[in-house]
Design an enzyme around this catalytic site. Structure first.
Site, PDB file in Angstrom:
ATOM      1  N   THR A  49       0.862  -1.179   0.000  1.00 13.42           N
ATOM      2  CA  THR A  49       0.000   0.000   0.000  1.00 13.42           C
ATOM      3  C   THR A  49       0.898   1.228   0.000  1.00 13.42           C
ATOM      4  O   THR A  49       2.122   1.097   0.025  1.00 13.42           O
ATOM      5  CB  THR A  49      -0.891   0.046   1.263  1.00 13.42           C
ATOM      6  OG1 THR A  49      -0.090   0.455   2.369  1.00 13.42           O
ATOM      7  CG2 THR A  49      -1.480  -1.312   1.569  1.00 13.42           C
ATOM      8  N   CYS A  50       0.297   2.408   0.005  1.00 19.38           N
ATOM      9  CA  CYS A  50       1.159   3.591  -0.023  1.00 19.38           C
ATOM     10  C   CYS A  50       1.867   3.799   1.315  1.00 19.38           C
ATOM     11  O   CYS A  50       2.849   4.514   1.396  1.00 19.38           O
ATOM     12  CB  CYS A  50       0.377   4.830  -0.429  1.00 19.38           C
ATOM     13  SG  CYS A  50      -1.121   5.059   0.495  1.00 19.38           S
ATOM     14  N   ARG A  52       2.735   1.005   3.415  1.00 19.20           N
ATOM     15  CA  ARG A  52       3.543  -0.155   3.835  1.00 19.20           C
ATOM     16  C   ARG A  52       3.744  -1.149   2.705  1.00 19.20           C
ATOM     17  O   ARG A  52       2.899  -1.274   1.813  1.00 19.20           O
ATOM     18  CB  ARG A  52       2.917  -0.849   5.047  1.00 19.20           C
ATOM     19  CG  ARG A  52       1.628  -1.627   4.764  1.00 19.20           C
ATOM     20  CD  ARG A  52       1.114  -2.295   6.013  1.00 19.20           C
ATOM     21  NE  ARG A  52       0.672  -1.285   6.973  1.00 19.20           N
ATOM     22  CZ  ARG A  52       1.235  -1.116   8.167  1.00 19.20           C
ATOM     23  NH1 ARG A  52       2.210  -1.885   8.580  1.00 19.20           N
ATOM     24  NH2 ARG A  52       0.781  -0.171   8.969  1.00 19.20           N
ATOM     25  N   HIS A  99       1.629  -8.809  14.722  1.00 17.34           N
ATOM     26  CA  HIS A  99       1.786  -7.686  13.801  1.00 17.34           C
ATOM     27  C   HIS A  99       0.698  -7.682  12.723  1.00 17.34           C
ATOM     28  O   HIS A  99       0.045  -6.665  12.488  1.00 17.34           O
ATOM     29  CB  HIS A  99       3.175  -7.739  13.157  1.00 17.34           C
ATOM     30  CG  HIS A  99       3.418  -6.645  12.161  1.00 17.34           C
ATOM     31  ND1 HIS A  99       3.720  -5.360  12.539  1.00 17.34           N
ATOM     32  CD2 HIS A  99       3.373  -6.646  10.805  1.00 17.34           C
ATOM     33  CE1 HIS A  99       3.854  -4.616  11.459  1.00 17.34           C
ATOM     34  NE2 HIS A  99       3.647  -5.367  10.393  1.00 17.34           N
ATOM     35  N   GLU A 114      -8.471   3.731  10.510  1.00 17.94           N
ATOM     36  CA  GLU A 114      -8.915   4.005   9.137  1.00 17.94           C
ATOM     37  C   GLU A 114      -9.274   2.671   8.465  1.00 17.94           C
ATOM     38  O   GLU A 114      -8.626   1.659   8.707  1.00 17.94           O
ATOM     39  CB  GLU A 114      -7.826   4.772   8.359  1.00 17.94           C
ATOM     40  CG  GLU A 114      -6.467   4.078   8.302  1.00 17.94           C
ATOM     41  CD  GLU A 114      -6.313   3.186   7.106  1.00 17.94           C
ATOM     42  OE1 GLU A 114      -7.192   3.210   6.243  1.00 17.94           O
ATOM     43  OE2 GLU A 114      -5.336   2.447   7.047  1.00 17.94           O
ATOM     44  N   PRO A 115     -10.337   2.679   7.664  1.00 13.47           N
ATOM     45  CA  PRO A 115     -10.882   1.394   7.217  1.00 13.47           C
ATOM     46  C   PRO A 115     -10.221   0.792   5.968  1.00 13.47           C
ATOM     47  O   PRO A 115     -10.451  -0.370   5.686  1.00 13.47           O
ATOM     48  CB  PRO A 115     -12.346   1.730   6.937  1.00 13.47           C
ATOM     49  CG  PRO A 115     -12.327   3.178   6.563  1.00 13.47           C
ATOM     50  CD  PRO A 115     -11.161   3.807   7.268  1.00 13.47           C
ATOM     51  N   GLN A 116      -9.399   1.563   5.246  1.00  9.66           N
ATOM     52  CA  GLN A 116      -8.913   1.055   3.954  1.00  9.66           C
ATOM     53  C   GLN A 116      -8.003  -0.175   4.078  1.00  9.66           C
ATOM     54  O   GLN A 116      -8.058  -1.084   3.260  1.00  9.66           O
ATOM     55  CB  GLN A 116      -8.130   2.131   3.181  1.00  9.66           C
ATOM     56  CG  GLN A 116      -9.005   3.172   2.546  1.00  9.66           C
ATOM     57  CD  GLN A 116      -9.237   4.334   3.480  1.00  9.66           C
ATOM     58  OE1 GLN A 116      -8.832   4.281   4.648  1.00  9.66           O
ATOM     59  NE2 GLN A 116      -9.909   5.361   3.008  1.00  9.66           N
ATOM     60  N   GLY A 189     -17.787  32.575   0.377  1.00  9.46           N
ATOM     61  CA  GLY A 189     -16.426  32.439  -0.137  1.00  9.46           C
ATOM     62  C   GLY A 189     -16.222  31.035  -0.662  1.00  9.46           C
ATOM     63  O   GLY A 189     -17.127  30.207  -0.628  1.00  9.46           O
ATOM     64  N   GLY A 191     -13.368  28.585  -0.084  1.00 11.09           N
ATOM     65  CA  GLY A 191     -12.184  27.867   0.383  1.00 11.09           C
ATOM     66  C   GLY A 191     -12.336  26.381   0.099  1.00 11.09           C
ATOM     67  O   GLY A 191     -13.444  25.861   0.039  1.00 11.09           O
ATOM     68  N   GLU A 192     -11.189  25.745  -0.070  1.00 11.12           N
ATOM     69  CA  GLU A 192     -11.225  24.322  -0.412  1.00 11.12           C
ATOM     70  C   GLU A 192     -11.847  23.499   0.713  1.00 11.12           C
ATOM     71  O   GLU A 192     -12.631  22.591   0.492  1.00 11.12           O
ATOM     72  CB  GLU A 192      -9.791  23.848  -0.673  1.00 11.12           C
ATOM     73  CG  GLU A 192      -9.729  22.578  -1.464  1.00 11.12           C
ATOM     74  CD  GLU A 192      -8.283  22.169  -1.683  1.00 11.12           C
ATOM     75  OE1 GLU A 192      -7.999  20.985  -1.568  1.00 11.12           O
ATOM     76  OE2 GLU A 192      -7.458  23.067  -1.930  1.00 11.12           O
TER      77      GLU A 192
END
Lengths: 430, 278
Positions: A49-50, A52, A99, A114-116, A189, A191-192
């Protein structure tokens, strides 16, 4: 048989290294086959993954496997092993099991809970199944990891609170309005972060979006995105009595909304609560308005505070999750041990039986003149000796599987009696 | 007496179990726990009713004449009303308030002397049970409204002071608490009104006068006016949220004094002793 891991993660390697070691998901067959072809490895799986890259393998010789896996990682990506080595960690046995269960349960993630990651491991397992590099132990192990992750999710609140600022705004709004259905949002406005928050609000039930901007065309463009209405900046305040949620992020040097105006609006709204988020710096909304009974006003720091609080909450839940994992590690460990006990005991008995037969035959053939009854007596005596000798060791081996040092006894027995490697007998199991 | 005290203890225990379930449901946000809690309370309310029935037949009259009996009756009304309202409205969060309060009322009831006061023959009337039922159901509704008010103030405080941990996570949204507060108010007010009217008729059959400015009557009227004002403010001026919550808490203080303070501290028809002596 041992589970062995070599890998790196966001905890040990910067992104420059991680991206070099990553395996593209479309080309998993070659690395998996190469890994499985290594001499000391009998099953293999690659998680990439990004955050690991980890190799999970089953091996009989852990230390040899670790060396081979490191070399494989470096060679496959054309990297210098010396440089790569400092970012790599290796784990085996209990530590490795623990682990993987922690990773699958998202306890080792950058954002805990986080679920991903679970989906990513499922995909990795899918490849290992597709290319037939996962065998009996990895199959069982990964299924275990998935069920543990599910258990952690169900039994702890590890993923229940928002950990992004824009979602924290939605969560906060829910503590005021309960349901966001039929609420109206006004964006001041462009804003992002406001846009992102507005998206979350719309996804969570907000039905009407108003957008205002000094540049009307920008307001129109953004309004279109949300199927909303653009409002002229000069008279947006006339719409405020219809608005329940305000997201403001203009570049204005002064307050766009002052406390006095908001007080009037409260009255027009019959004191229905109003939720305002001011993301602008310098601020758009007079902070004094927050003192009004029906005004709930928050700035970026406050939302950051929600995120921090939620992360803390997740930390507490993570402690509960660790207990679950500890329990599951022990369970899997004992299954793994029983996997080897049976063939070891069978091999031990077979060997003793061979010796007994050979000796009995030799003795009986040299002794003539024994009656059938006497022959039988000698034979059953030899059986009894073996049974008596093996009774206690067998018992100890079976018991030892419940403890941590189970494999120690198994190795000792195999070495002492020169038993064959039980790998070839895998088919006997289960 | 044996069966009765056993039933009584069992009811108290059931209310305790329900309290724990509702609190667990609130803390862990698991709906399943509050569903179980509801069934447990239903069992408790039936046990309690049986207990009440046994006492009714033993004593030979409506057994709400001593402090001991009155507190237990309050607990029963509270749970009954909570269960009824829970059927109709989204109220299960209030279980974490109603069930522990009922449990405490039962404990207080056990601690107060368990005496049987024979009602003065003058007061024997079918209006007695009617009066107390309305009055106590009204009290129960206002107690729930008070609970929601307190929760509202706490949650509002958390939101305003921007502390987003602990109890903030546990308490429901302001909107829910305000709605519960209003629902209970709008249910409690007619009940209390009926309680006062039936009391007046009862007084008329007993003493030939509808109203005699007995301390209980005076305080009840005062409390009634407060709740009327709150209801009016909510319906017409748009009072809500913090203001309404504070008002409902203050009004409940008056109600508590009307219920307990008057009976225990002041003289008049309604003191528990007076039921017998008069």
């Amino acid at each position: 048989m041992n589970i062995v891991i070599v890998g790196l993660s966001h905890k040990t390697a910067p992104v420059e290294i991680r991206e070099k070691v990553a395996f593209p998901p479309t080309e998993m067959e070659a690395p998996l086959q190469q890994l499985l072809a290594l001499p000391s490895i009998s099953e293999a799986l690659i998680v990439s993954t990004c955050n690991r890259v980890e190799l999970y393998v089953i091996s009989r010789q852990s230390s040899a496997a670790v060396v081979e896996m490191r070399q494989f990682l470096a060679a496959f990506h054309g990297l210098d092993i010396e440089k790569l080595q400092e970012h790599l960690y290796d784990l085996e046995g209990t530590a490795a099991i623990q682990h993987v269960l922690r990773v699958a349960s998202s306890l080792d993630s950058m954002v805990i809970g986080e679920p991903q990651i679970l989906g990513q491991i499922k995909t990795a397992y899918g490849y290992a199944c597709e290319y037939k590099t996962a065998g009996l132990i990895l199959n069982r192990f990964l299924r275990k990891a998935f069920s543990v992750a599910k258990r952690v999710r169900n039994e702890t609140a590890i993923a229940s609170n928002a950990v992004s600022v824009s979602f924290a705004a939605v969560e906060l709004a829910r503590k005021i309005f309960d349901s966001l259905d039929n609420k109206t949002v006004l964006l001041i406005g462009a804003g992002e972060m406001c846009e992102l928050a507005a998206k979350h609000f719309v996804n969570n039930g907000v039905s009407k979006v108003l957008v205002t901007n000094r540049t009307f065309s920008r307001a129109e463009k953004l309004a279109e995105e949300f199927d909303g209405t653009a409002v002229n900046f000069d008279n947006f305040q006339e719409q405020l009595h219809r608005v329940d949620i305000v997201l403001s992020s203009t570049g204005a040097p002064d307050y766009v909304l002052n406390a006095k105006k908001l007080k009037e609006i409260c009255k027009d709204r019959r004191y229905k609560p109003m939720f305002l988020i001011d993301i602008a710096v310098p601020r758009d909304i007079d902070p004094a308005a927050g003192k009004l009974d029906c005004i709930y006003l928050y700035d970026v720091d406050d939302l950051q505070g929600v995120v921090q609080a939620n992360l803390k909450e997740r930390g507490k839940e993570a402690a509960k999750a660790e207990l679950i994992i500890k329990d599951e590690v022990a369970q899997f460990q004992s299954w793994l041990a029983t996997l080897e006990v049976k063939p070891t005991i069978v091999a031990l008995r077979q060997q003793f039986e061979q010796v007994r037969r050979a000796e009995i035959e030799r003795t009986l053939s040299s002794l003539s003149g024994l009656s059938d009854k006497e022959r039988k007596a000698v034979e059953s005596m030899s059986c009894a000796i073996i049974n008596k000798i093996l009774h206690h060791p067998t018992h100890v081996l079976k018991q030892a599987t419940n403890g941590d040092d189970g494999s120690l006894y198994l190795d000792a027995v195999r070495t002492l009696f020169a038993l064959p490697d039980p790998v070839e007998q895998d088919s006997d199991i289960e | 007496m044996g069966t009765m005290s056993l039933l009584f203890s069992l009811t108290t225990l059931i209310y305790l179990v329900a309290s724990i379930l509702y609190i667990v449901a609130m803390v862990t946000k698991k709906q399943s726990a509050s569903r179980i809690g509801r069934w447990v309370l239903l069992v408790g309310v039936i046990f309690h009713a049986t207990c009440f029935g046994v006492r009714h037949s033993t004593v030979g009259g409506t057994p709400v004449t001593s402090l001991h009996e009155s507190l237990a009756f309050f607990a029963w009304c509270l749970i009954l009303l909570f269960l009824l309202l829970d059927l109709r409205f989204r109220l299960s969060v209030m279980g974490a308030f109603a069930a522990p309060l009922a449990f405490l009322l039962m404990v207080a009831s056990v601690l107060s002397p368990n005496v049987v006061v024979q009602l003065n023959p003058v007061l024997q009337s079918w209006l007695f049970p009617v009066h107390i039922t309305f009055a106590f159901l009204g009290n129960a509704a206002f107690a729930l409204s008070f609970g929601a008010g307190v929760m509202y103030l706490i949650q509002n405080r958390m939101l305003k002071s921007k502390s987003f941990t602990g109890i903030y996570q546990v308490l429901p949204s302001l909107d829910v608490l305000d709605k519960v507060n209003y629902t209970c108010l709008s249910v409690g007010f007619p009940l209390m009104t009926l309680g006062i009217i039936s009391g007046a008729f009862w007084a008329n059959t007993a003493w030939g006068t509808y109203w005699s400015w007995d301390p209980k009557e005076t305080w009840a009227l005062l409390t009634w006016i407060l709740y009327a004002a709150l209801l009016h403010g909510r319906l017409t001026i748009g009072w809500r949220g913090r203001k309404a919550a504070i008002f409902s808490i203050v009004a409940f203080m008056f109600l508590l004094f009307t219920y307990l303070g008057v009976n225990l501290l002041l003289d008049g028809y309604h003191t528990f002793e007076a039921f017998a002596l008069l």
